[in-house]
Scaffold this motif. Structure first.
Motif, mmCIF file in Angstrom:
data_model
loop_
_atom_site.group_PDB
_atom_site.id
_atom_site.type_symbol
_atom_site.label_atom_id
_atom_site.label_comp_id
_atom_site.label_asym_id
_atom_site.label_seq_id
_atom_site.Cartn_x
_atom_site.Cartn_y
_atom_site.Cartn_z
ATOM 1 N N SER A 174 8.282 -12.176 0.673
ATOM 2 C CA SER A 174 8.316 -11.112 -0.323
ATOM 3 C C SER A 174 9.251 -11.503 -1.451
ATOM 4 O O SER A 174 10.415 -11.815 -1.214
ATOM 5 C CB SER A 174 8.806 -9.802 0.308
ATOM 6 O OG SER A 174 9.039 -8.848 -0.705
ATOM 7 N N ALA B 87 3.073 -8.986 -0.651
ATOM 8 C CA ALA B 87 4.045 -8.248 0.155
ATOM 9 C C ALA B 87 4.469 -6.959 -0.532
ATOM 10 O O ALA B 87 4.664 -5.922 0.121
ATOM 11 C CB ALA B 87 5.263 -9.132 0.427
ATOM 12 N N PHE C 235 -4.109 -12.987 1.472
ATOM 13 C CA PHE C 235 -4.750 -11.928 2.253
ATOM 14 C C PHE C 235 -5.287 -10.888 1.294
ATOM 15 O O PHE C 235 -4.856 -10.797 0.140
ATOM 16 C CB PHE C 235 -3.792 -11.323 3.286
ATOM 17 C CG PHE C 235 -2.493 -10.802 2.745
ATOM 18 C CD1 PHE C 235 -2.378 -9.489 2.301
ATOM 19 C CD2 PHE C 235 -1.373 -11.612 2.680
ATOM 20 C CE1 PHE C 235 -1.176 -8.997 1.814
ATOM 21 C CE2 PHE C 235 -0.166 -11.136 2.204
ATOM 22 C CZ PHE C 235 -0.068 -9.832 1.772
ATOM 23 N N VAL D 39 1.855 -4.316 -0.033
ATOM 24 C CA VAL D 39 1.881 -3.800 1.336
ATOM 25 C C VAL D 39 2.973 -2.744 1.478
ATOM 26 O O VAL D 39 2.758 -1.682 2.067
ATOM 27 C CB VAL D 39 2.089 -4.939 2.354
ATOM 28 C CG1 VAL D 39 2.289 -4.378 3.762
ATOM 29 C CG2 VAL D 39 0.896 -5.886 2.340
ATOM 30 N N CYS E 183 -6.268 -10.886 6.977
ATOM 31 C CA CYS E 183 -5.329 -11.999 6.861
ATOM 32 C C CYS E 183 -5.705 -13.099 7.849
ATOM 33 O O CYS E 183 -6.468 -12.865 8.793
ATOM 34 C CB CYS E 183 -3.899 -11.517 7.119
ATOM 35 S SG CYS E 183 -3.672 -10.682 8.713
ATOM 36 N N ILE F 266 -6.593 -4.600 5.691
ATOM 37 C CA ILE F 266 -5.956 -5.810 5.171
ATOM 38 C C ILE F 266 -6.456 -6.963 6.031
ATOM 39 O O ILE F 266 -6.271 -6.951 7.253
ATOM 40 C CB ILE F 266 -4.426 -5.741 5.231
ATOM 41 C CG1 ILE F 266 -3.904 -4.469 4.570
ATOM 42 C CG2 ILE F 266 -3.808 -6.975 4.579
ATOM 43 C CD1 ILE F 266 -2.397 -4.270 4.707
ATOM 44 N N GLY G 276 -3.874 -9.387 -1.929
ATOM 45 C CA GLY G 276 -2.718 -8.770 -1.307
ATOM 46 C C GLY G 276 -1.423 -9.481 -1.639
ATOM 47 O O GLY G 276 -1.397 -10.690 -1.824
ATOM 48 N N LEU H 3 2.952 -9.613 6.904
ATOM 49 C CA LEU H 3 2.386 -9.190 5.628
ATOM 50 C C LEU H 3 3.473 -8.750 4.649
ATOM 51 O O LEU H 3 3.380 -9.011 3.447
ATOM 52 C CB LEU H 3 1.392 -8.048 5.844
ATOM 53 C CG LEU H 3 0.090 -8.418 6.561
ATOM 54 C CD1 LEU H 3 -0.664 -7.160 6.961
ATOM 55 C CD2 LEU H 3 -0.776 -9.311 5.687
ATOM 56 N N ARG H 4 4.508 -8.097 5.163
ATOM 57 C CA ARG H 4 5.583 -7.608 4.291
ATOM 58 C C ARG H 4 6.513 -8.729 3.854
ATOM 59 O O ARG H 4 7.158 -8.646 2.805
ATOM 60 C CB ARG H 4 6.371 -6.514 4.988
ATOM 61 C CG ARG H 4 5.543 -5.268 5.288
ATOM 62 C CD ARG H 4 6.367 -4.224 6.002
ATOM 63 N NE ARG H 4 7.325 -3.617 5.103
ATOM 64 C CZ ARG H 4 8.383 -2.921 5.498
ATOM 65 N NH1 ARG H 4 8.620 -2.786 6.790
ATOM 66 N NH2 ARG H 4 9.198 -2.399 4.630
#
Length: 637
Positions: free
Chosen positions: A315, A265, A151, A268, A204, A202, A263, A302-303
């Motif tokens: 992550s 994690a 992403f 973010v 994705c 962002i 991107g 995303l995290r």
């Protein structure tokens, strides 16, 4: 498939097919398939098995991506049915490769949805060029990642530019009706110094089914794999589509470099300390009100901190999860991910595995809070500790509660310091990273997978396990289960700060190495520390803390001790600019401690008018008249 001659490899396999599967008989090699539209191909090896089924044997070549190999295989299955008039039940496939690292995830998808039986074989080439084979077990389809690890970040000077970019992506997405993508729009938080007109996004997307491979290439006008090398093997098609969707032939929102655009994690997490989501735009087949992927869930994806989410990449820095022992599937998924997360520290892994096992398969439900943080850059952690009490190495924390939410048991993974440390920081960094430059640059890499584990014993850090107990007045205490090294004279200090107290000269060398790089550890949840009583709040479970994806609660520790560390660092600092920043941190810390100005930063203090500064000083003086002055703080400060 790495081999000195891939054609010779194919022939050797073809003429020894019974080694691959008993009863296989060769029909041909490089079997030609023609198609009306010209998109034909050649099957590496075509054979029949003892039951009369036709077997397509495809070799994964060294110059192919995994998705390309499977796309070719899918095409051959279709053409064999069209050209030879075979029914699906008359066909099956064998996919052969020496390396399954990139291939396993896309193969598992392909096998689950293919119209024919597909099997994977690992080819083992012996030193004398003899072969053997192993069956490759596919991943369970329900556990396969659905959310792409690829992403991108974009930044805009104004809302209009952001809206223009989103509109462009929306028009492009209409050409791919099977696409599932989303754009998270962000604006600066009100309590930051960022211009309120700035915007970020962002972009994705979710996994694209392999059956759309040819359509993507035709519509987007590229050959899949044209962006080689890829950061995430098995996700090449998603990376290609993301580039076409958001970046191709436009400079809208481009942040400056490819590294800044990619991107992760970790990025973010850092971004959400200053920015907050204000809208979510769906692209392709997703639409508002018709998907469970709302803004909160997309931010969670995303995290990458939750074990049960269908992530292409979790992550690598943190885990934050809560599971219940009687919910077997989610319990197994969460604890498996966690144990893999800490497997680099065997002492932790064994203690955590034993702790988890003690609650597994019990009839009484136990809620397990799982928190862990991984900090692979030890040199940078020391740099952070020079100015911040919250700086820490990697850690984990498991807390079990019963059905009523009452504390049952807990275990913590921490570090001790044995008193050893390199004499020269530059030489040590060169030994671990290869160069001092890479010790700095690797901090900003989105794709660096090295662990740099040699730096931990080099600095005398020893893994420590402590058992958590709930003491009087509702506070936690973590008691080590093994002896503390004699060199760690004050266990209320973290091992990082103990090292700096004993070797201030080494800390100065580290500051010189990372001079100019921000050192703020961020606002993540702090662990229960060994030797420090930690305030206990049953209402603040991990799930509650993580319900807001922007702000995480912090466990309280001995505030005056933390302030003392900052003051000691400020007193000892020789560089005037760094010393000024450290004194500013001390002032901000006191203001937060006394609830005078929550969230005030040093930059805001520097920007105050004389009148504002005088008013602030009066507030601080009034506090000191009512309360004992924190250790080391003077009127001059």
């Amino acid at each position: 498939m790495p081999y000195k001659n891939e054609a010779a490899l194919r022939d050797q396999i073809a003429y020894n097919l019974t080694d691959l599967e008993d009863g296989l008989n060769l029909i041909d090699t490089e079997y030609l398939l023609r198609s009306r539209d010209g998109a034909g191909g050649r099957i590496d090896i075509l054979a029949k098995d003892r039951s009369g089924q036709t077997v397509i044997i495809e070799l994964k070549r060294s110059n192919e991506t995994a998705r390309q190999a499977l796309h070719e295989l899918s095409k051959y299955i279709t053409l064999m049915q069209e050209q030879e008039g075979l029914a699906r039940g008359e066909l099956r496939c064998l996919l052969v490769s020496t390396d399954w690292h990139e291939l396993l995830v896309p193969y598992s998808y392909f096998r689950a949805v293919a119209d024919v039986d597909v099997e994977g074989k690992r080819l083992i080439v012996e030193q004398d060029d003899k072969f053997s084979y192993e069956d490759v077990a596919p991943l369970d389809f329900g556990d396969l990642p659905k959310f792409s690890p690829e992403f991108d970040f974009f930044v805009y000077d104004a809302t209009a530019e952001c809206e223009k970019h989103v509109a462009l992506m929306g028009e492009r997405a209409k050409q791919l009706p099977f696409l599932a993508a989303a754009v998270v729009l962000l604006k600066p938080k009100e309590d930051t110094a960022l211009e309120s007109s700035l915007r970020r996004s962002i972009v994705c997307l979710w996994r694209i089914h392999d059956r759309h491979h040819a359509s993507v290439e035709e519509i987007c006008g590229f050959k899949s794999g044209h962006l080689y090398p890829y950061a995430f093997p098995g996700w090449e098609l998603e990376c290609d589509v993301l580039y076409w969707l958001a970046s191709k032939d436009t400079q809208l929102g481009f942040p400056g470099t490819a590294e800044e655009q990619r991107g992760t994690a970790e990025k973010v997490d850092n971004l959400l300390e200053l920015w907050e989501p204000y809208d979510l735009v769906y692209l392709g087949r997703l639409s508002k009100g018709r998907t469970l992927n709302d803004a909160e869930r997309v931010v969670q994806l995303l995290r990458g901190q939750h074990s049960c989410l269908p992530l292409g990449r979790r992550s690598p820095r943190s885990l934050n999860d809560t599971v219940v022992s009687t919910q077997a599937k989610s319990w197994t998924a969460a604890t498996t991910v966690f144990l893999e997360f800490i497997q680099d520290v065997p002492v932790w892994h064994e203690a955590a595995r034993s702790f988890i096992t003690s609650f597994t398969d019990k009839s009484e439900a136990v809620q397990l809070s799982i928190r862990a943080s991984k900090h692979k850059h030890v040199f940078y952690a020391i740099y952070q500790a020079k100015g911040h009490a919250k700086a820490a190495l990697s850690w984990f924390e498991l807390v079990a509660r019963n059905g009523q939410g009452d504390f049952v048991d807990g275990v913590v993974g921490d570090w001790a310091w044995d008193g050893t440390c390199p004499e020269d920081a530059m030489s040590a960094a060169q030994q671990v990273y290869g160069s001092v430059d890479w010790a700095r640059l690797s901090l900003f890499s989105a794709v660096d997978t090295q662990t740099y584990a040699d730096a931990i014993p080099m600095h005398g850090f020893i893994p420590l396990v402590a058992r958590i107990a709930l003491e009087d007045r509702g506070r936690y205490r973590a008691t080590p289960t093994s002896p503390i090294p004699a060199a760690w004279t004050d266990i209320t200090l973290s091992p990082l700060h103990e090292l700096l107290r004993s070797r201030p000269d080494y800390g100065d060398q580290i500051v010189e190495m990372f001079h100019g790089i921000p050192a703020e550890p961020g606002e993540g949840v702090a662990p229960i520390r060994v030797g420090v009583l930690t305030e206990h709040d049953e209402s603040a479970t991990t799930a509650d803390q993580d319900s807001n994806p922007v702000k995480l609660a912090e466990n309280a520790s001995d505030s005056d001790d933390d302030l003392g560390i900052l003051l000691d660092s400020a007193h000892a600092e020789k560089n005037p600019q760094t010393r000024a920043v450290l004194w500013g941190e001390c002032i901000c810390y006191v203001l937060r401690l006394e609830d005078i100005r929550e969230g005030l930063t040093f930059d805001e203090i520097k920007a105050m008018s004389d009148e504002e500064a005088e008013q602030l000083a009066e507030h601080m003086q009034a506090v000191f008249e009512l309360r004992e002055r924190p250790r080391g703080l003077t009127d001059k400060t």
